[in-house]
Design a protein around this motif. Structure first.
Motif, PDB file in Angstrom:
ATOM      1  N   ARG A   1     -12.570 -27.710 -36.242  1.00 33.66           N
ATOM      2  CA  ARG A   1     -12.565 -28.764 -37.264  1.00 33.66           C
ATOM      3  C   ARG A   1     -11.250 -29.554 -37.271  1.00 33.66           C
ATOM      4  NH1 ARG A   1     -16.441 -29.453 -40.502  1.00 33.66           N
ATOM      5  NH2 ARG A   1     -17.169 -27.301 -40.422  1.00 33.66           N
ATOM      6  N   PRO A   2     -10.083 -28.895 -37.229  1.00 33.72           N
ATOM      7  CA  PRO A   2      -8.837 -29.677 -37.172  1.00 33.72           C
ATOM      8  C   PRO A   2      -8.721 -30.529 -35.898  1.00 33.72           C
ATOM      9  CG  PRO A   2      -8.369 -27.416 -37.804  1.00 33.72           C
ATOM     10  CD  PRO A   2      -9.811 -27.469 -37.401  1.00 33.72           C
ATOM     11  N   LEU A   3      -9.198 -30.002 -34.784  1.00 37.05           N
ATOM     12  CA  LEU A   3      -9.148 -30.742 -33.523  1.00 37.05           C
ATOM     13  C   LEU A   3      -9.955 -32.035 -33.616  1.00 37.05           C
ATOM     14  CD1 LEU A   3      -8.433 -30.930 -30.484  1.00 37.05           C
ATOM     15  CD2 LEU A   3     -10.507 -29.587 -30.051  1.00 37.05           C
ATOM     16  N   PHE A   4     -11.182 -31.948 -34.114  1.00 38.02           N
ATOM     17  CA  PHE A   4     -12.023 -33.137 -34.198  1.00 38.02           C
ATOM     18  C   PHE A   4     -11.620 -34.050 -35.347  1.00 38.02           C
ATOM     19  CE2 PHE A   4     -14.395 -30.591 -31.269  1.00 38.02           C
ATOM     20  CZ  PHE A   4     -14.817 -31.541 -30.349  1.00 38.02           C
ATOM     21  N   THR A   5     -10.981 -33.511 -36.365  1.00 39.19           N
ATOM     22  CA  THR A   5     -10.414 -34.362 -37.414  1.00 39.19           C
ATOM     23  C   THR A   5      -9.273 -35.187 -36.839  1.00 39.19           C
ATOM     24  OG1 THR A   5     -11.042 -32.799 -39.142  1.00 39.19           O
ATOM     25  CG2 THR A   5      -9.289 -34.358 -39.672  1.00 39.19           C
ATOM     26  N   PHE A   6      -8.451 -34.576 -35.995  1.00 39.17           N
ATOM     27  CA  PHE A   6      -7.379 -35.297 -35.317  1.00 39.17           C
ATOM     28  C   PHE A   6      -7.933 -36.434 -34.458  1.00 39.17           C
ATOM     29  CE2 PHE A   6      -4.808 -35.896 -31.484  1.00 39.17           C
ATOM     30  CZ  PHE A   6      -3.613 -36.323 -32.055  1.00 39.17           C
ATOM     31  N   LEU A   7      -9.089 -36.208 -33.843  1.00 37.03           N
ATOM     32  CA  LEU A   7      -9.732 -37.235 -33.011  1.00 37.03           C
ATOM     33  C   LEU A   7     -10.461 -38.289 -33.839  1.00 37.03           C
ATOM     34  CD1 LEU A   7     -11.154 -34.921 -30.212  1.00 37.03           C
ATOM     35  CD2 LEU A   7      -9.206 -36.485 -30.041  1.00 37.03           C
TER      36      LEU A   7
ATOM     37  N   ALA B   1      -9.631 -15.937 -29.729  1.00 40.23           N
ATOM     38  CA  ALA B   1      -9.696 -16.546 -31.065  1.00 40.23           C
ATOM     39  C   ALA B   1      -9.474 -18.055 -31.047  1.00 40.23           C
ATOM     40  CB  ALA B   1      -8.724 -15.866 -32.018  1.00 40.23           C
ATOM     41  N   GLY B   2      -9.841 -18.713 -29.953  1.00 34.84           N
ATOM     42  CA  GLY B   2      -9.726 -20.162 -29.862  1.00 34.84           C
ATOM     43  C   GLY B   2     -10.778 -20.714 -28.921  1.00 34.84           C
ATOM     44  N   PHE B   3     -10.780 -22.018 -28.742  1.00 34.00           N
ATOM     45  CA  PHE B   3     -11.743 -22.628 -27.832  1.00 34.00           C
ATOM     46  C   PHE B   3     -11.300 -22.421 -26.394  1.00 34.00           C
ATOM     47  CE2 PHE B   3      -9.334 -25.802 -30.293  1.00 34.00           C
ATOM     48  CZ  PHE B   3      -8.394 -26.177 -29.349  1.00 34.00           C
ATOM     49  N   SER B   4     -12.238 -22.589 -25.485  1.00 31.06           N
ATOM     50  CA  SER B   4     -11.938 -22.347 -24.073  1.00 31.06           C
ATOM     51  C   SER B   4     -11.060 -23.462 -23.504  1.00 31.06           C
ATOM     52  CB  SER B   4     -13.235 -22.244 -23.263  1.00 31.06           C
ATOM     53  OG  SER B   4     -13.821 -23.515 -23.125  1.00 31.06           O
ATOM     54  N   GLY B   5     -10.365 -23.150 -22.438  1.00 30.03           N
ATOM     55  CA  GLY B   5      -9.499 -24.129 -21.794  1.00 30.03           C
ATOM     56  C   GLY B   5     -10.275 -25.292 -21.208  1.00 30.03           C
ATOM     57  N   LEU B   6     -11.443 -25.027 -20.640  1.00 24.65           N
ATOM     58  CA  LEU B   6     -12.270 -26.095 -20.081  1.00 24.65           C
ATOM     59  C   LEU B   6     -12.728 -27.055 -21.177  1.00 24.65           C
ATOM     60  CD1 LEU B   6     -13.615 -27.315 -17.602  1.00 24.65           C
ATOM     61  CD2 LEU B   6     -15.558 -25.796 -18.019  1.00 24.65           C
ATOM     62  N   PHE B   7     -13.093 -26.501 -22.325  1.00 27.54           N
ATOM     63  CA  PHE B   7     -13.485 -27.315 -23.474  1.00 27.54           C
ATOM     64  C   PHE B   7     -12.328 -28.235 -23.874  1.00 27.54           C
ATOM     65  CE2 PHE B   7     -13.765 -27.984 -28.061  1.00 27.54           C
ATOM     66  CZ  PHE B   7     -15.073 -28.410 -28.220  1.00 27.54           C
ATOM     67  N   LYS B   8     -11.135 -27.679 -23.992  1.00 29.30           N
ATOM     68  CA  LYS B   8      -9.957 -28.460 -24.388  1.00 29.30           C
ATOM     69  C   LYS B   8      -9.612 -29.503 -23.336  1.00 29.30           C
ATOM     70  CE  LYS B   8      -6.388 -29.395 -27.059  1.00 29.30           C
ATOM     71  NZ  LYS B   8      -5.797 -30.577 -26.484  1.00 29.30           N
ATOM     72  N   SER B   9      -9.769 -29.173 -22.069  1.00 30.48           N
ATOM     73  CA  SER B   9      -9.500 -30.148 -21.006  1.00 30.48           C
ATOM     74  C   SER B   9     -10.421 -31.352 -21.133  1.00 30.48           C
ATOM     75  CB  SER B   9      -9.678 -29.505 -19.630  1.00 30.48           C
ATOM     76  OG  SER B   9      -8.693 -28.534 -19.416  1.00 30.48           O
ATOM     77  N   PHE B  10     -11.679 -31.117 -21.478  1.00 30.55           N
ATOM     78  CA  PHE B  10     -12.621 -32.223 -21.670  1.00 30.55           C
ATOM     79  C   PHE B  10     -12.254 -33.041 -22.905  1.00 30.55           C
ATOM     80  CE2 PHE B  10     -16.804 -33.948 -23.059  1.00 30.55           C
ATOM     81  CZ  PHE B  10     -16.971 -34.841 -22.016  1.00 30.55           C
ATOM     82  N   VAL B  11     -11.904 -32.364 -23.983  1.00 36.77           N
ATOM     83  CA  VAL B  11     -11.508 -33.064 -25.208  1.00 36.77           C
ATOM     84  C   VAL B  11     -10.284 -33.943 -24.947  1.00 36.77           C
ATOM     85  CG1 VAL B  11     -10.552 -32.712 -27.527  1.00 36.77           C
ATOM     86  CG2 VAL B  11     -12.527 -31.378 -26.789  1.00 36.77           C
ATOM     87  N   ASP B  12      -9.368 -33.478 -24.108  1.00 37.27           N
ATOM     88  CA  ASP B  12      -8.142 -34.223 -23.830  1.00 37.27           C
ATOM     89  C   ASP B  12      -8.385 -35.569 -23.143  1.00 37.27           C
ATOM     90  OD1 ASP B  12      -6.570 -32.304 -25.005  1.00 37.27           O
ATOM     91  OD2 ASP B  12      -5.983 -31.345 -23.127  1.00 37.27           O
ATOM     92  N   VAL B  13      -9.496 -35.718 -22.453  1.00 34.41           N
ATOM     93  CA  VAL B  13      -9.760 -36.988 -21.759  1.00 34.41           C
ATOM     94  C   VAL B  13     -10.705 -37.907 -22.537  1.00 34.41           C
ATOM     95  CG1 VAL B  13      -9.288 -36.032 -19.485  1.00 34.41           C
ATOM     96  CG2 VAL B  13     -11.628 -36.030 -20.340  1.00 34.41           C
ATOM     97  N   MET B  14     -11.089 -37.517 -23.743  1.00 34.95           N
ATOM     98  CA  MET B  14     -12.013 -38.326 -24.533  1.00 34.95           C
ATOM     99  C   MET B  14     -11.378 -39.583 -25.116  1.00 34.95           C
ATOM    100  SD  MET B  14     -14.229 -35.739 -26.774  1.00 34.95           S
ATOM    101  CE  MET B  14     -14.981 -34.307 -26.099  1.00 34.95           C
ATOM    102  N   ASP B  15     -10.083 -39.614 -25.265  1.00 34.97           N
ATOM    103  CA  ASP B  15      -9.377 -40.741 -25.868  1.00 34.97           C
ATOM    104  C   ASP B  15      -9.956 -41.049 -27.248  1.00 34.97           C
ATOM    105  OD1 ASP B  15      -7.606 -41.011 -23.740  1.00 34.97           O
ATOM    106  OD2 ASP B  15      -8.988 -42.296 -22.641  1.00 34.97           O
ATOM    107  N   ASP B  16     -10.453 -42.269 -27.435  1.00 35.37           N
ATOM    108  CA  ASP B  16     -10.928 -42.702 -28.754  1.00 35.37           C
ATOM    109  C   ASP B  16     -12.450 -42.744 -28.860  1.00 35.37           C
ATOM    110  OD1 ASP B  16      -8.314 -43.017 -29.563  1.00 35.37           O
ATOM    111  OD2 ASP B  16      -8.244 -45.143 -29.050  1.00 35.37           O
ATOM    112  N   LEU B  17     -13.144 -41.996 -28.020  1.00 35.04           N
ATOM    113  CA  LEU B  17     -14.606 -42.067 -27.984  1.00 35.04           C
ATOM    114  C   LEU B  17     -15.289 -41.549 -29.244  1.00 35.04           C
ATOM    115  CD1 LEU B  17     -15.417 -40.963 -24.324  1.00 35.04           C
ATOM    116  CD2 LEU B  17     -15.505 -43.247 -25.305  1.00 35.04           C
ATOM    117  N   LEU B  18     -14.618 -40.696 -30.005  1.00 32.20           N
ATOM    118  CA  LEU B  18     -15.289 -40.052 -31.134  1.00 32.20           C
ATOM    119  C   LEU B  18     -14.939 -40.645 -32.493  1.00 32.20           C
ATOM    120  CD1 LEU B  18     -15.052 -36.311 -30.064  1.00 32.20           C
ATOM    121  CD2 LEU B  18     -16.917 -37.915 -29.717  1.00 32.20           C
ATOM    122  N   ILE B  19     -14.187 -41.710 -32.520  1.00 33.33           N
ATOM    123  CA  ILE B  19     -13.789 -42.280 -33.811  1.00 33.33           C
ATOM    124  C   ILE B  19     -15.033 -42.653 -34.616  1.00 33.33           C
ATOM    125  CG2 ILE B  19     -12.629 -44.204 -34.960  1.00 33.33           C
ATOM    126  CD1 ILE B  19     -10.626 -44.221 -32.648  1.00 33.33           C
ATOM    127  N   GLY B  20     -15.167 -42.042 -35.800  1.00 33.51           N
ATOM    128  CA  GLY B  20     -16.280 -42.318 -36.701  1.00 33.51           C
ATOM    129  C   GLY B  20     -17.614 -41.729 -36.286  1.00 33.51           C
TER     130      GLY B  20
END
Length: 102
Positions: free
Chosen positions: A74-80, A32-51
């Motif tokens: 949605r909450p994850l990408f809103t946080f980013l 019932a959540g995203f995969s660990g590999l997906f989250k690992s990639f999101v964790d290294v994005m830093d500020d790349l997705l702002i706006g």
């Protein structure tokens, strides 16, 4: 990533992401959540997705996980500080199953 230093493939992926006009963020659903590999990639994005506009997509083995895009992604990408589009995409086996076999 294990040693904390990004390899060339990860650097290339992040560079492509930085140049993208829009991002489609798609993941498999696991427990019932995203995969660990997906989250690992999101964790290294830093500020790349702002706006940056992001389309959310998920796939799972059951339609019971239909809300993962809205409840988890949605909450994850809103946080980013990304701009998530209002409609998410979800696919389960019932979506592409052959109706003749049902």
């Amino acid at each position: 990533m294990v040693g904390g230093l990004p390899g060339e493939q990860l650097k290339d992926a992040l560079a492509s992401l930085a140049l993208a006009d829009i991002v489609v963020a798609a993941t498999l659903v696991y427990k019932a959540g995203f995969s660990g590999l997906f989250k690992s990639f999101v964790d290294v994005m830093d500020d790349l997705l702002i706006g940056k506009p992001v389309v959310l997509a998920a796939t799972a083995g059951s339609a019971r996980h239909t809300m993962v895009a809205d409840d988890r992604l949605r909450p994850l990408f809103t946080f980013l500080r990304a701009v998530t589009v209002p409609t998410a995409v979800f696919a389960a086996p019932s979506v592409w199953a052959d109706p003749a076999q049902s």
